[in-house]
Design a protein around this motif. Structure first.
Motif, PDB file in Angstrom:
ATOM      1  N   UNK A 257      86.613 -32.722   0.385  1.00  0.00           N
ATOM      2  CA  UNK A 257      86.583 -34.070   0.963  1.00  0.00           C
ATOM      3  C   UNK A 257      85.128 -34.484   1.127  1.00  0.00           C
ATOM      4  N   UNK A 258      84.944 -35.745   1.353  1.00  0.00           N
ATOM      5  CA  UNK A 258      83.615 -36.287   1.532  1.00  0.00           C
ATOM      6  C   UNK A 258      82.869 -35.582   2.661  1.00  0.00           C
ATOM      7  N   UNK A 259      83.557 -35.474   3.794  1.00  0.00           N
ATOM      8  CA  UNK A 259      82.925 -34.847   4.952  1.00  0.00           C
ATOM      9  C   UNK A 259      82.532 -33.402   4.668  1.00  0.00           C
ATOM     10  N   UNK A 260      83.458 -32.703   4.008  1.00  0.00           N
ATOM     11  CA  UNK A 260      83.180 -31.315   3.665  1.00  0.00           C
ATOM     12  C   UNK A 260      81.943 -31.216   2.803  1.00  0.00           C
ATOM     13  N   UNK A 261      81.824 -32.104   1.844  1.00  0.00           N
ATOM     14  CA  UNK A 261      80.680 -32.094   0.935  1.00  0.00           C
ATOM     15  C   UNK A 261      79.392 -32.309   1.714  1.00  0.00           C
ATOM     16  N   UNK A 262      79.423 -33.303   2.624  1.00  0.00           N
ATOM     17  CA  UNK A 262      78.228 -33.573   3.436  1.00  0.00           C
ATOM     18  C   UNK A 262      77.869 -32.336   4.250  1.00  0.00           C
ATOM     19  N   UNK A 263      78.890 -31.788   4.854  1.00  0.00           N
ATOM     20  CA  UNK A 263      78.670 -30.616   5.679  1.00  0.00           C
ATOM     21  C   UNK A 263      78.074 -29.478   4.858  1.00  0.00           C
ATOM     22  N   UNK A 264      78.648 -29.268   3.704  1.00  0.00           N
ATOM     23  CA  UNK A 264      78.234 -28.192   2.820  1.00  0.00           C
ATOM     24  C   UNK A 264      76.784 -28.366   2.396  1.00  0.00           C
ATOM     25  N   UNK A 265      76.470 -29.607   1.981  1.00  0.00           N
ATOM     26  CA  UNK A 265      75.107 -29.845   1.492  1.00  0.00           C
ATOM     27  C   UNK A 265      74.093 -29.693   2.620  1.00  0.00           C
ATOM     28  N   UNK A 266      74.423 -30.175   3.806  1.00  0.00           N
ATOM     29  CA  UNK A 266      73.417 -30.040   4.884  1.00  0.00           C
ATOM     30  C   UNK A 266      73.210 -28.577   5.250  1.00  0.00           C
ATOM     31  N   UNK A 267      74.260 -27.777   5.132  1.00  0.00           N
ATOM     32  CA  UNK A 267      74.052 -26.362   5.437  1.00  0.00           C
ATOM     33  C   UNK A 267      73.125 -25.747   4.373  1.00  0.00           C
ATOM     34  N   UNK A 268      73.275 -26.225   3.134  1.00  0.00           N
ATOM     35  CA  UNK A 268      72.383 -25.719   2.085  1.00  0.00           C
ATOM     36  C   UNK A 268      70.941 -26.111   2.376  1.00  0.00           C
ATOM     37  N   UNK A 269      70.753 -27.345   2.837  1.00  0.00           N
ATOM     38  CA  UNK A 269      69.400 -27.805   3.134  1.00  0.00           C
ATOM     39  C   UNK A 269      68.756 -26.945   4.225  1.00  0.00           C
TER      40      UNK A 269
ATOM     41  N   UNK B 264      61.551 -23.886  -4.380  1.00  0.00           N
ATOM     42  CA  UNK B 264      62.402 -24.147  -3.220  1.00  0.00           C
ATOM     43  C   UNK B 264      62.364 -25.632  -2.866  1.00  0.00           C
ATOM     44  N   UNK B 265      61.139 -26.198  -2.925  1.00  0.00           N
ATOM     45  CA  UNK B 265      60.990 -27.618  -2.616  1.00  0.00           C
ATOM     46  C   UNK B 265      61.791 -28.485  -3.574  1.00  0.00           C
ATOM     47  N   UNK B 266      61.690 -28.145  -4.849  1.00  0.00           N
ATOM     48  CA  UNK B 266      62.404 -28.916  -5.870  1.00  0.00           C
ATOM     49  C   UNK B 266      63.909 -28.891  -5.620  1.00  0.00           C
ATOM     50  N   UNK B 267      64.410 -27.675  -5.426  1.00  0.00           N
ATOM     51  CA  UNK B 267      65.852 -27.539  -5.187  1.00  0.00           C
ATOM     52  C   UNK B 267      66.240 -28.297  -3.927  1.00  0.00           C
ATOM     53  N   UNK B 268      65.394 -28.112  -2.896  1.00  0.00           N
ATOM     54  CA  UNK B 268      65.657 -28.780  -1.624  1.00  0.00           C
ATOM     55  C   UNK B 268      65.722 -30.297  -1.798  1.00  0.00           C
ATOM     56  N   UNK B 269      64.776 -30.804  -2.574  1.00  0.00           N
ATOM     57  CA  UNK B 269      64.696 -32.249  -2.794  1.00  0.00           C
ATOM     58  C   UNK B 269      65.981 -32.776  -3.428  1.00  0.00           C
TER      59      UNK B 269
ATOM     60  N   UNK C 124      68.026 -18.586  -3.388  1.00  0.00           N
ATOM     61  CA  UNK C 124      68.089 -19.700  -4.334  1.00  0.00           C
ATOM     62  C   UNK C 124      69.365 -19.619  -5.159  1.00  0.00           C
ATOM     63  N   UNK C 125      69.684 -18.406  -5.583  1.00  0.00           N
ATOM     64  CA  UNK C 125      70.900 -18.336  -6.400  1.00  0.00           C
ATOM     65  C   UNK C 125      72.139 -18.609  -5.544  1.00  0.00           C
ATOM     66  N   UNK C 126      72.056 -18.256  -4.264  1.00  0.00           N
ATOM     67  CA  UNK C 126      73.189 -18.567  -3.377  1.00  0.00           C
ATOM     68  C   UNK C 126      73.365 -20.080  -3.262  1.00  0.00           C
ATOM     69  N   UNK C 127      72.241 -20.791  -3.174  1.00  0.00           N
ATOM     70  CA  UNK C 127      72.326 -22.251  -3.084  1.00  0.00           C
ATOM     71  C   UNK C 127      72.922 -22.845  -4.357  1.00  0.00           C
ATOM     72  N   UNK C 128      72.448 -22.343  -5.480  1.00  0.00           N
ATOM     73  CA  UNK C 128      72.967 -22.860  -6.750  1.00  0.00           C
ATOM     74  C   UNK C 128      74.467 -22.605  -6.866  1.00  0.00           C
ATOM     75  N   UNK C 129      74.853 -21.386  -6.498  1.00  0.00           N
ATOM     76  CA  UNK C 129      76.282 -21.052  -6.531  1.00  0.00           C
ATOM     77  C   UNK C 129      77.066 -21.988  -5.624  1.00  0.00           C
ATOM     78  N   UNK C 130      76.512 -22.200  -4.450  1.00  0.00           N
ATOM     79  CA  UNK C 130      77.180 -23.074  -3.486  1.00  0.00           C
ATOM     80  C   UNK C 130      77.422 -24.452  -4.064  1.00  0.00           C
ATOM     81  N   UNK C 131      76.417 -24.997  -4.741  1.00  0.00           N
ATOM     82  CA  UNK C 131      76.559 -26.333  -5.346  1.00  0.00           C
ATOM     83  C   UNK C 131      77.625 -26.332  -6.423  1.00  0.00           C
ATOM     84  N   UNK C 132      77.558 -25.298  -7.296  1.00  0.00           N
ATOM     85  CA  UNK C 132      78.531 -25.367  -8.393  1.00  0.00           C
ATOM     86  C   UNK C 132      79.947 -25.123  -7.905  1.00  0.00           C
ATOM     87  N   UNK C 133      80.082 -24.283  -6.861  1.00  0.00           N
ATOM     88  CA  UNK C 133      81.424 -24.099  -6.297  1.00  0.00           C
ATOM     89  C   UNK C 133      81.976 -25.421  -5.772  1.00  0.00           C
ATOM     90  N   UNK C 134      81.094 -26.104  -5.056  1.00  0.00           N
ATOM     91  CA  UNK C 134      81.526 -27.384  -4.484  1.00  0.00           C
ATOM     92  C   UNK C 134      81.873 -28.373  -5.576  1.00  0.00           C
TER      93      UNK C 134
END
Lengths: 385, 438
Positions: B109-121, A28-33, B93-103
């Motif tokens: 847009x730039x803002x959307x990407x920022x928004x998307x990534x922070x929600x993933x974080x 999780x940390x790695x992915x998060x990073x 974790x797989x939801x996060x990975x999916x989210x990244x590849x979808x994006x």
């Protein structure tokens, strides 16, 4: 039982579990990073002079995450854990009996009766709250009669515990006749303890007065005991340094508590030991044999369920032997009124039917199966155990 | 050879003829009484003094093998938590990975990407917290598993009676939990300080479902089925189907026929392949309705169907956790009563110390088989002690038998006069004879 092996196996599981947990954290940390770094790139690039190519950053992130292969990593550690988990389960099944209900006959135990038994068991142990709570929760009628009697018993015992014999003496006095029938001298023992207590703490006159008032009625039956107690008067106040110092031993109190409980229960028509404890202890001892038996008979389940008598003996310890059971060594039949045990003149014992057979219906003399003696039926006599 | 060893009048004579040495052996062993009552099995102690510790330890080791459920239940619980925690991590974790590849694959847009990534974080941070909490539960449950192993290990000859008392308490808690007497169960566990040794928390899970079913609600039971889907499937359980049938019946009872049909299409039809008969029977209620007098369908509308569902659930639940289907109390009680039951227990003069002298135990034991004895077991009428080699049976002239110990004591007190406590006969100590009973 191989508890050590089981324990080792469990230690391995818990180690793997911790490993797997920390692996998950790490992933999780790695992915998060990575995600944060990508985010950083966007945020640092906020000055409009050099616009970031968001597409390339995201693709980059995607590739990096793929390279980490987080799911793959998670799966790896979990697989090892799973392996150990299923090993442990097999181990338990191997070393312990996975189904102890195999020998269970599917007869419905009336749970009302069981609830009453359990509640009385609690009362008898002085756990009155629990008994009440159970009956209440189960919606059973209260077992008031027994409860109040066990309450009395526990009040008496509690008082004895703090060296107050009054309630006990009162009880013994009211039940004097019944106690006499049981040939119990618990009342004398109570007075004796009280007398010794006075001797140690009170004056000689007090002790003498007590003896006059309460010990004299026992004189006719227990002269010796009373003489001994009177001799103790000589050492009033310093009994512990006298030839009678044994009388001051605290074990007398413990023994008395036990004896009181015993007599009390016996007057109640109850056993000294909780019948539930006895039955369960017998079950624990007997169940392994029954389980083996049901394994052997698993093909004939119906027969096993219909049996009126167990096909093999279930050996229980001597504390569970309540009845004399005679088994004829020749016919293996259990003695009964029709077929009682008979003592032959050579002092060996067979059942009547075996003797009839050997003597051809008592017409002939025969040889004892155990020794060379010649026996005739007329010489044999019935035994009563 | 083995057959010949079985003494019966017929084989006996053959034995005398062909194997005289058997006779010799028996003659040697009998008159001094070594072949009396209890030598037959190692389980029955022969000495009158406290049973030899070795046989106690054998008993103890045997009885520990009965404790499968004691170790298994917390282990199942532990396993369940591990699996659940793992599933959460995997899913997130797989939801996060999916989210990244979808994006990455779409034009944002730039803002959307920022928004998307922070929600993933923040999603990952949430997961991390969840995971920490999850592993705390895992560790607690591991501790419980270990406490039980330690408890089994702690049993030895010295603390046996305490340990046995504790076992009885555990058995009683198990009984009360299964009977849904949760308060008393908790009280007993708390007052005896055995919370780690009983499964109160496991049964909390069952309580929710059972309470709901008793209130005629199936939802919690259905949730439970989904949670344990794979394992229920493995054991070919049809509990979920039974819940669905009941829900369908309730719709029919409310005359909500259209909804009933939609419900049947969605939830009952998938079970058609394996349970067609029951499905057809329930569907026929549409024609008969809830006030039918036709017994085949009338029973389906009775409220005892709900009790039946509760029982079904309890069974499924026990199976899932590796518990016996019957309460331990019933199992041990039945075994104990079978082993104790003799025809003498039901006589009026049965000793009070025998549980079967009590009416309640007698009733429970009624359908159980009698115990069987291969060897005589003689209990002295006076002392209630077992008569054996050390304390042999002695016979009065009237045929009444008492232990040597009791008679010796009596003779000592009464100038060598013996009075039979059951007949009043008075005789001299010298008139007694020993009986050899094998």
């Amino acid at each position: 039982m191989e508890l050590d092996i089981i324990k080792d196996a469990f230690d391995r599981i818990s180690k793997k579990q911790k490993l797997s947990s920390s692996k998950s954290q790490e992933v999780i940390d790695l992915v998060g990073l990575e995600v944060e770094q990508a985010l950083g790139k966007f945020q640092s690039a906020h000055d409009p002079t050099s616009p970031v190519d968001q597409k390339s950053v995201l693709t980059d992130l995607k590739l990096k995450l793929n390279a980490i292969g987080p799911l793959h990593q998670l799966e790896g550690s979990q697989k090892e854990l799973n392996l150990n988990l299923s090993k442990y389960q097999k181990l338990l099944e191997k070393f312990l009996n996975p189904d102890i209900s195999k020998a269970y006959r599917n007869v419905d135990f009336d749970f009302h009766i069981v609830n009453q038994i359990v509640a009385v068991h609690f009362y008898r142990q002085g756990l009155f709250d629990l008994g009440d709570s159970l009956l209440n929760e189960a919606g059973e009628p209260e077992a008031t009669a027994l409860k109040s009697q066990f309450l009395d018993l526990h009040q008496i015992i509690e008082a004895v515990r703090v060296r107050n014999l009054e309630p006990a003496l009162k009880w013994a006095c009211t039940n004097r006749e019944k106690l006499k029938q049981n040939s119990s001298n618990v009342e004398l023992k109570l007075h004796r303890l009280q007398f010794v207590e006075i001797l140690q703490k009170g004056t000689r006159t007090d002790a003498l007065n007590y003896a006059r008032a309460y010990l004299t009625p026992f004189a006719s039956l227990h002269m010796e005991e009373i003489q001994k107690l009177m001799a103790c008067l000589l050492w009033a106040g310093r009994l512990d340094r006298s030839p009678y110092h044994e009388m001051t031993s605290p074990t007398h109190w413990d023994n008395l508590t036990e004896e009181l409980t015993q007599e009390f229960c016996s007057l109640l028509g109850q056993s000294y030991v909780s019948p539930l404890s006895v039955a369960i202890a017998a079950g624990v001892e007997g169940l392994p044999t029954l389980l083996k038996l049901s394994n052997v008979m698993s093909a004939k389940k119906q027969e096993w369920l219909a049996m009126k008598q167990l096909p093999v003996p279930v050996e229980l310890g001597k504390e569970f032997q309540f009845h004399s059971i005679f088994v004829c060594p020749v016919s293996r039949d259990q003695g009964s009124e029709e077929n009682p045990p008979m003592l032959m003149p050579c002092l060996h014992v067979l059942c009547k039917q075996s003797i009839m057979k050997l003597s051809k219906s008592s017409t002939r003399t025969f040889k004892c199966p155990y020794c060379p003696a010649e026996v005739s039926f007329a010489q044999c006599r019935q035994l009563y155990f | 050879m083995i057959k010949i060893l079985e003494p019966s009048p017929f084989t006996y004579f053959a034995r005398e003829k062909f194997f005289p040495f058997f006779l010799k052996l028996e003659m040697d062993s009998l008159p001094n009484g070594t072949a009396t009552t209890t030598t037959a099995t190692p389980a029955a102690p022969t000495a009158p003094a406290p049973a030899p510790p070795s046989s106690r330890l054998v008993h103890l080791a045997e009885s520990l093998k009965l404790e499968h459920q004691f170790l298994r239940v917390p282990f199942e619980h532990y396993k369940k938590t591990i699996r659940a925690n793992h599933r959460v991590v995997e899913k997130e974790v797989s939801a996060v990975i999916c989210g990244v590849s979808e994006a990455a694959d779409s034009d944002v847009s730039n803002d959307d990407a920022v928004h998307h990534l922070s929600s993933l974080v923040s999603r990952l941070q949430g997961l991390k917290r969840k995971l920490e909490e999850g592993s705390r539960t895992e560790n607690l449950q591991a501790q419980r598993c270990r406490a039980r192993l330690d408890h089994l290990e702690s049993a030895d000859a010295e603390n046996l009676s305490d340990w046995n008392n504790m076992r009885l308490k555990r058995i009683l808690v198990d009984y009360m939990l299964r009977m849904s007497y949760y308060d008393t169960a908790a009280k007993l566990a708390e007052s005896s300080n055995i919370q780690d040794l009983v499964d109160i928390d496991v049964f909390q899970e069952a309580k929710k479902v059972i309470d709901a079913l008793q209130n005629k609600e199936v939802a919690p039971a259905l949730v439970w089925c989904t949670d344990n889907k794979s394992r229920l499937k493995k054991s070919k359980s049809k509990f979920e189907f039974q819940l669905r049938l009941q829900e369908f019946i309730e719709l029919v009872r409310a005359e909500n026929n259209l909804r009933a049909i939609t419900y049947a299409r969605k939830y009952l039809a998938p079970w058609g392949a394996t349970h067609m008969k029951e499905l057809q029977r329930v569907m026929a209620t549409l024609a008969f309705r809830s006030n039918t007098e036709c017994t085949t369908y009338k029973v389906l509308f009775e409220s005892k169907q709900w009790d039946f569902l509760v029982d079904q659930f309890k069974q499924e639940f026990c199976k899932l956790y590796g518990m016996t289907l019957e309460p331990l109390l019933n199992i041990y009680l039945q075994a104990g009563l079978s082993a104790l039951k003799t025809p003498y227990c039901y006589e009026d003069d049965c000793t009070k110390e025998d549980p079967l002298s009590q009416e309640s135990f007698r009733k429970l034991a009624l359908p159980l088989p009698y115990s069987k004895q291969h060897h005589s077991k003689l209990v002295c009428y006076i002392t209630k002690e077992l008569m054996d080699t050390e304390n042999p049976p002695q016979v009065l002239p009237n045929g009444y038998v008492y232990s040597a110990k009791a008679l010796k004591e009596m003779a000592k007190k009464n100038n060598d006069k013996i009075t039979c406590p059951r007949t009043g006969l008075v005789c001299n100590y010298s008139e007694l004879v020993k009986a050899y009973i094998s």
